[in-house]
Scaffold this motif. Structure first.
Motif, PDB file in Angstrom:
ATOM      1  N   TYR A 135       0.813  -1.217   0.000  1.00 37.71           N
ATOM      2  CA  TYR A 135       0.000   0.000   0.000  1.00 37.71           C
ATOM      3  C   TYR A 135       0.848   1.270   0.000  1.00 37.71           C
ATOM      4  O   TYR A 135       0.466   2.275  -0.584  1.00 37.71           O
ATOM      5  N   TYR A 136       1.984   1.227   0.671  1.00 36.81           N
ATOM      6  CA  TYR A 136       2.913   2.353   0.714  1.00 36.81           C
ATOM      7  C   TYR A 136       4.269   1.905   0.157  1.00 36.81           C
ATOM      8  O   TYR A 136       4.646   0.733   0.291  1.00 36.81           O
ATOM      9  N   ASP A 137       4.996   2.833  -0.447  1.00 42.52           N
ATOM     10  CA  ASP A 137       6.351   2.553  -0.923  1.00 42.52           C
ATOM     11  C   ASP A 137       7.338   2.942   0.168  1.00 42.52           C
ATOM     12  O   ASP A 137       7.290   4.063   0.686  1.00 42.52           O
ATOM     13  N   ILE A 138       8.244   2.033   0.488  1.00 47.61           N
ATOM     14  CA  ILE A 138       9.201   2.245   1.565  1.00 47.61           C
ATOM     15  C   ILE A 138      10.580   2.544   0.973  1.00 47.61           C
ATOM     16  O   ILE A 138      11.055   1.833   0.094  1.00 47.61           O
ATOM     17  N   ASP A 139      11.195   3.587   1.462  1.00 49.21           N
ATOM     18  CA  ASP A 139      12.527   3.983   1.013  1.00 49.21           C
ATOM     19  C   ASP A 139      13.550   3.115   1.740  1.00 49.21           C
ATOM     20  O   ASP A 139      14.156   3.532   2.719  1.00 49.21           O
ATOM     21  N   GLU A 140      13.752   1.905   1.244  1.00 51.20           N
ATOM     22  CA  GLU A 140      14.573   0.925   1.942  1.00 51.20           C
ATOM     23  C   GLU A 140      16.057   1.305   1.959  1.00 51.20           C
ATOM     24  O   GLU A 140      16.803   0.867   2.828  1.00 51.20           O
ATOM     25  N   HIS A 141      16.506   2.115   1.012  1.00 52.37           N
ATOM     26  CA  HIS A 141      17.935   2.375   0.872  1.00 52.37           C
ATOM     27  C   HIS A 141      18.388   3.670   1.529  1.00 52.37           C
ATOM     28  O   HIS A 141      19.579   3.915   1.655  1.00 52.37           O
ATOM     29  N   ASN A 142      17.466   4.521   1.927  1.00 54.50           N
ATOM     30  CA  ASN A 142      17.868   5.793   2.520  1.00 54.50           C
ATOM     31  C   ASN A 142      17.290   5.949   3.923  1.00 54.50           C
ATOM     32  O   ASN A 142      17.879   5.513   4.893  1.00 54.50           O
ATOM     33  N   SER A 143      16.120   6.540   4.037  1.00 53.71           N
ATOM     34  CA  SER A 143      15.574   6.821   5.362  1.00 53.71           C
ATOM     35  C   SER A 143      14.909   5.604   5.999  1.00 53.71           C
ATOM     36  O   SER A 143      14.769   5.539   7.213  1.00 53.71           O
ATOM     37  N   ILE A 150      -6.734   1.684  -2.988  1.00 54.95           N
ATOM     38  CA  ILE A 150      -7.101   1.390  -1.603  1.00 54.95           C
ATOM     39  C   ILE A 150      -6.770   2.548  -0.671  1.00 54.95           C
ATOM     40  O   ILE A 150      -7.601   2.961   0.154  1.00 54.95           O
ATOM     41  N   VAL A 151      -5.571   3.109  -0.799  1.00 51.77           N
ATOM     42  CA  VAL A 151      -5.202   4.223   0.077  1.00 51.77           C
ATOM     43  C   VAL A 151      -6.066   5.446  -0.226  1.00 51.77           C
ATOM     44  O   VAL A 151      -6.470   6.176   0.688  1.00 51.77           O
ATOM     45  N   ASP A 152      -6.371   5.667  -1.498  1.00 54.45           N
ATOM     46  CA  ASP A 152      -7.279   6.770  -1.850  1.00 54.45           C
ATOM     47  C   ASP A 152      -8.640   6.584  -1.191  1.00 54.45           C
ATOM     48  O   ASP A 152      -9.224   7.534  -0.655  1.00 54.45           O
ATOM     49  N   LEU A 168       0.619  10.061   3.837  1.00 56.84           N
ATOM     50  CA  LEU A 168       1.634   9.870   4.880  1.00 56.84           C
ATOM     51  C   LEU A 168       1.117  10.332   6.236  1.00 56.84           C
ATOM     52  O   LEU A 168       1.358   9.681   7.260  1.00 56.84           O
ATOM     53  N   HIS A 169       0.403  11.455   6.245  1.00 52.79           N
ATOM     54  CA  HIS A 169      -0.155  11.944   7.516  1.00 52.79           C
ATOM     55  C   HIS A 169      -1.261  11.023   8.021  1.00 52.79           C
ATOM     56  O   HIS A 169      -1.428  10.864   9.235  1.00 52.79           O
ATOM     57  N   MET A 170      -2.009  10.421   7.110  1.00 54.60           N
ATOM     58  CA  MET A 170      -3.036   9.466   7.531  1.00 54.60           C
ATOM     59  C   MET A 170      -2.377   8.246   8.180  1.00 54.60           C
ATOM     60  O   MET A 170      -2.846   7.744   9.212  1.00 54.60           O
ATOM     61  N   LEU A 171      -1.272   7.789   7.603  1.00 55.27           N
ATOM     62  CA  LEU A 171      -0.545   6.668   8.199  1.00 55.27           C
ATOM     63  C   LEU A 171      -0.028   7.048   9.579  1.00 55.27           C
ATOM     64  O   LEU A 171      -0.082   6.246  10.525  1.00 55.27           O
ATOM     65  N   SER A 172       0.453   8.278   9.709  1.00 55.35           N
ATOM     66  CA  SER A 172       0.920   8.760  11.006  1.00 55.35           C
ATOM     67  C   SER A 172      -0.231   8.845  12.010  1.00 55.35           C
ATOM     68  O   SER A 172      -0.065   8.543  13.204  1.00 55.35           O
ATOM     69  N   ASP A 173      -1.402   9.229  11.527  1.00 54.20           N
ATOM     70  CA  ASP A 173      -2.572   9.317  12.405  1.00 54.20           C
ATOM     71  C   ASP A 173      -2.956   7.934  12.934  1.00 54.20           C
ATOM     72  O   ASP A 173      -3.364   7.797  14.091  1.00 54.20           O
ATOM     73  N   ILE A 174      -2.818   6.915  12.102  1.00 52.35           N
ATOM     74  CA  ILE A 174      -3.087   5.546  12.565  1.00 52.35           C
ATOM     75  C   ILE A 174      -2.105   5.183  13.676  1.00 52.35           C
ATOM     76  O   ILE A 174      -2.482   4.603  14.696  1.00 52.35           O
ATOM     77  N   ALA A 175      -0.829   5.565  13.492  1.00 50.35           N
ATOM     78  CA  ALA A 175       0.173   5.304  14.537  1.00 50.35           C
ATOM     79  C   ALA A 175      -0.152   6.070  15.812  1.00 50.35           C
ATOM     80  O   ALA A 175       0.075   5.562  16.924  1.00 50.35           O
ATOM     81  N   ASP A 176      -0.691   7.287  15.669  1.00 50.95           N
ATOM     82  CA  ASP A 176      -1.050   8.090  16.850  1.00 50.95           C
ATOM     83  C   ASP A 176      -2.087   7.390  17.719  1.00 50.95           C
ATOM     84  O   ASP A 176      -2.148   7.630  18.934  1.00 50.95           O
TER      85      ASP A 176
END
Length: 567
Positions: free
Chosen positions: A314-322, A334-336, A378-386
Motif C-alpha cells: 500500500y505504501y512505498d518504503i525507502d529501503e535504501h535511505n531513510s 485502496i489508500v485513496d 503519509l499523515h493518515m498513516l501517522s494518524d493511525i500510529a497516533d
C-alpha cells in the motif's frame, strides 16, 4: 479497479563493437535518418550479436537499454546535436517529438525487425481488442505447425513470463474486459484469457473458480505456451513450446496472481495454508480492502499499521535511505479510498509527518494533486500510529518484537520489522519521550543506535532521541567516538555532533570548539564533511552557537575558505 504497472526484470548485456574498425559498408558520416541509423548499428554488429538479438523476444529488447542503448545514444550523438535523427525517429514513430533514450530503444527495435525481416511479426499493441487473443492463439498454433519458434518472438510478454509492463491504461482495461467475456464460455481462447486476467490480483475472485476446476486435473489442456531462456553472458537465446496440463496452467496463473512460483500442487496448498494463517500474507494478497475492512482495522491500529507497511503493498518504503514510507500505491485505489473514509482527502499539509532531523526524500512541489495526496496519505498513516495504545507502541519498539516477528510471521513476501520501527521512531517522538521509565526507553532506542540496521539517515535522529531521553547516559555512549583524532569520516560522529549542538551546546561548547580544530584539516569523504557540518550548525542553530561560529572563522587558524564558496 485501478491500473497497475509491474516492471520487467531487466537483463543487461554489453555489445562490444569498435567505432574505429568499421566494416567497409558503414558510412563515415553520422546517420541523420531513422533508417540510416538502423543500418548503421546493424553493420556494426558481428555475426554472434546478430544471431543473439535476432532470437530475443521483441518485448524483451528493453534489456539492452542500459548498456547497448547507452552506446547507441553516445555514438549517434542523441544527447547532443543530432536533431535531424531525433526528428526522423519521432516521425517514424508517429510522434511530434522523442526523448533520446526512447529514440535509442526505437533504433534497437528497428535493428531487431531488420534481423527478423523473414518472419511476419505482428504488432500486438495495435491489434483490435476483439481479435487480440485470437491472433495470439493463431501465432502459437502456426509456430507449432511449422516447427518455427521464431514466429512467437513478437508475442506479448505476459504469454511467456510473469511480468508485463502496461503504459496504456485504457487498452489494458479494454483487453481485461474482453478476457472476462471469453472465460464465461468454454472455448480454445479460455486458457489464454485466464492467463491474461491473472496478471492482476484484482481479478482473483473472477478467475478463482475456473482455476480451481483445473487445479486437480493432470490431463493436457491443449494449451501451448512459449518459453524463452535468455543467456546474456553466452549471447544465446533458447526457445521452445511447452504443452501444459490443466494443473500446470492453474499453478502458472496462481503464480502470477501471488507473484511467486508454485512447483507443485503441494507447494501451492502449503502456501495457501500460510496465507490463511498469517494475517499479513492474507492482506498482501487480498483482492480488495473495502469500507467494512477499514472500519474494523481502524479499531486495531497496531495491526493496521503493520499491514500497511510490512506487506509493501500500500505504501512505498525507502529501503535504501531513510527507511520510511515516502509515497503510496495509487494504482489499486485502496489508500485513496481509505483517505476518503477517514476524511484525509480534503486536508492539506505542507510537509511530511517526520521529524525535521531525518534526512528524507524531498518533493519538488506540492502544487500537483498527486503530491498533495502523498502528504495526505503519509499523515493518515501517522494518524493511525497516533491511535496505537501506549503499551502496544512500546511493545512494537521493543527488540523482542522483531525477534518474534522474524520467527513467527516473516516470509520472503514481507518487509523486515525495522521499517515499522523506523516509522514509529519518526512520528511518535513526543510519546517516546513521555515514556514513564526513562531507563527502559533509553535501552530500546540505544538498541537501534548500536545495531544501526534501520538506515544511516536515522542515526542523526536516534542520536537526538538519546540526548533528549538521558543526556548523561547518551554522552557515555558517544564518548568512544571521540577518544582519538579520527582518520576517516563518520555519519555516526556527525549525528552525535549535530545532537550536542542542538540540545547541549552550553555544556559542550568547549568540547565542540576544541574538536573543530582537531578535524579542520581532515579530508574526510563523508558528506557533509565534518568541519563543514559543524560550521553550518553553529552558524544556523541559534545566537549562542552563531557566536562560536564567528570566533572560529575569525581565528587566524581558520583555513576553510571554501565553506563560504559552497554556502
Amino acid at each position: 479497479m485501478k491500473f497497475k504497472c509491474v516492471l520487467f526484470l531487466h537483463i543487461s548485456f554489453v555489445f562490444n563493437y569498435s567505432c574505429s574498425a568499421l566494416p567497409s559498408n558503414v558510412p563515415t558520416q553520422q546517420p541523420e535518418t531513422y533508417l540510416e541509423a538502423v543500418t548503421y548499428i546493424y553493420n556494426l554488429m558481428d555475426e554472434d550479436n546478430r544471431v543473439y538479438v535476432k532470437n530475443v523476444p521483441f518485448n524483451d529488447l528493453i534489456m539492452f537499454h542500459r548498456h547497448w542503448g547507452a552506446k547507441i545514444r553516445a555514438s549517434l550523438n542523441l544527447w547532443g546535436g543530432n536533431r535531424e535523427l531525433l526528428k526522423s525517429c519521432a516521425e517514424n514513430l508517429g510522434s511530434d517529438s522523442i526523448h533520446p533514450e526512447s529514440a535509442s530503444q526505437f533504433i534497437i527495435e528497428g535493428v531487431w525487425k531488420k534481423l527478423n525481416a523473414d518472419i511476419d511479426s505482428i504488432d500486438f499493441s495495435k491489434l483490435d481488442t476483439n481479435v487480440y487473443f485470437i491472433r495470439i492463439l493463431e501465432t502459437i498454433q502456426l509456430a507449432k505447425k511449422n516447427n518455427d519458434n521464431r514466429l512467437m518472438l513478437s508475442l506479448p510478454s505476459w504469454v511467456y513470463k510473469q511480468w508485463e509492463y502496461w503504459d496504456n491504461e485504457e487498452r489494458w482495461f479494454n483487453l481485461n474486459n474482453e478476457a472476462k467475456k471469453i472465460i464465461k464460455g468454454e472455448n480454445e481462447l479460455n486458457s489464454l484469457a485466464l492467463l491474461f486476467l491473472s496478471q492482476t490480483k484484482e481479478n482473483l475472485d473472477i478467475v478463482d473458480d475456473k482455476l480451481q476446476q483445473k487445479l486437480t486435473h493432470l490431463e493436457y489442456d491443449d494449451i501451448h505456451l512459449p518459453e524463452f531462456v535468455v543467456n546474456s553472458e553466452e549471447k544465446r537465446t533458447v526457445s521452445k513450446l511447452r504443452s501444459l496440463t490443466s494443473q500446470e496452467l492453474a499453478l502458472n496463473c496462481y503464480g502470477m496472481l501471488y507473484q511467486r512460483e508454485f512447483l507443485s500442487l503441494d507447494d501451492y496448498n502449503q502456501w495457501m495454508q500460510l496465507r490463511d494463517s498469517n494475517y499479513l500474507i492474507r492482506w498482501k494478497y487480498a483482492s480488495e480492502m473495502n469500507t467494512d475492512d477499514f472500519e474494523r482495522l481502524l479499531k486495531m491500529p497496531r495491526k493496521f499499521l503493520e499491514i500497511l507497511i510490512l506487506t509493501n503493498q500500500y505504501y512505498d518504503i525507502d529501503e535504501h535511505n531513510s527507511g520510511l514510507a515516502y509515497r503510496y500505491n495509487s494504482y489499486d485505489g485502496i489508500v485513496d479510498s481509505l483517505m476518503a473514509f477517514t476524511a484525509f482527502n480534503n486536508k492539506d499539509f505542507d510537509k511530511e509527518p517526520y521529524d525535521e532531523s531525518i534526512k528524507k526524500r524531498a518533493y519538488n512541489s506540492l502544487d500537483s494533486e498527486y503530491n498533495k495526496n502523498v502528504m495526505r496519505a503519509l499523515h493518515m498513516l501517522s494518524d493511525i500510529a497516533d491511535h496505537i495504545p501506549a503499551a502496544d507502541l512500546y511493545d512494537m519498539l521493543s527488540p523482542s518484537t522483531i525477534i518474534k516477528y522474524e520467527t513467527t510471521l516473516k516470509t520472503e513476501d514481507l518487509l523486515d520489522y525495522k521499517y515499522v520501527v523506523s516509522f514509529l521512531l519518526a512520528t511518535q517522538k513526543e510519546r517516546i519521550l513521555a515514556h514513564p521509565n526513562s531507563d527502559e526507553i533509553f535501552n530500546i532506542v540505544k538498541y537501534y543506535w548500536d545495531n544501526r540496521f534501520i538506515s544511516w539517515a536515522m542515526q542523526y535522529y536516534i542520536a537526538e532521541l538519546l540526548v533528549q531521553i538521558d543526556l548523561d547516559r547518551a554522552k557515555t555512549v558517544f564518548s568512544p567516538e571521540f577518544e582519538k583524532i579520527p582518520d576517516h569520516g563518520s555519519f555516526t560522529r556527525n549525528a552525535i555532533i549535530e545532537a550536542l549542538i542542538k540540545y547541549n551546546f552550553v555544556q559542550d561548547k568547549v568540547f565542540l570548539y576544541n574538536w573543530y580544530w582537531k578535524i579542520q584539516e581532515k579530508e574526510f569523504l563523508t558528506v557533509p564533511r565534518e568541519w563543514s557540518l559543524m560550521l553550518s550548525l553553529l552558524r544556523d542553530t541559534n545566537d549562542e552557537t552563531n557566536a562560536l561560529y564567528k570566533s572560529i572563522i575569525n581565528d587566524s587558524r581558520f583555513s576553510r575558505q571554501e565553506f563560504f564558496e559552497d554556502n
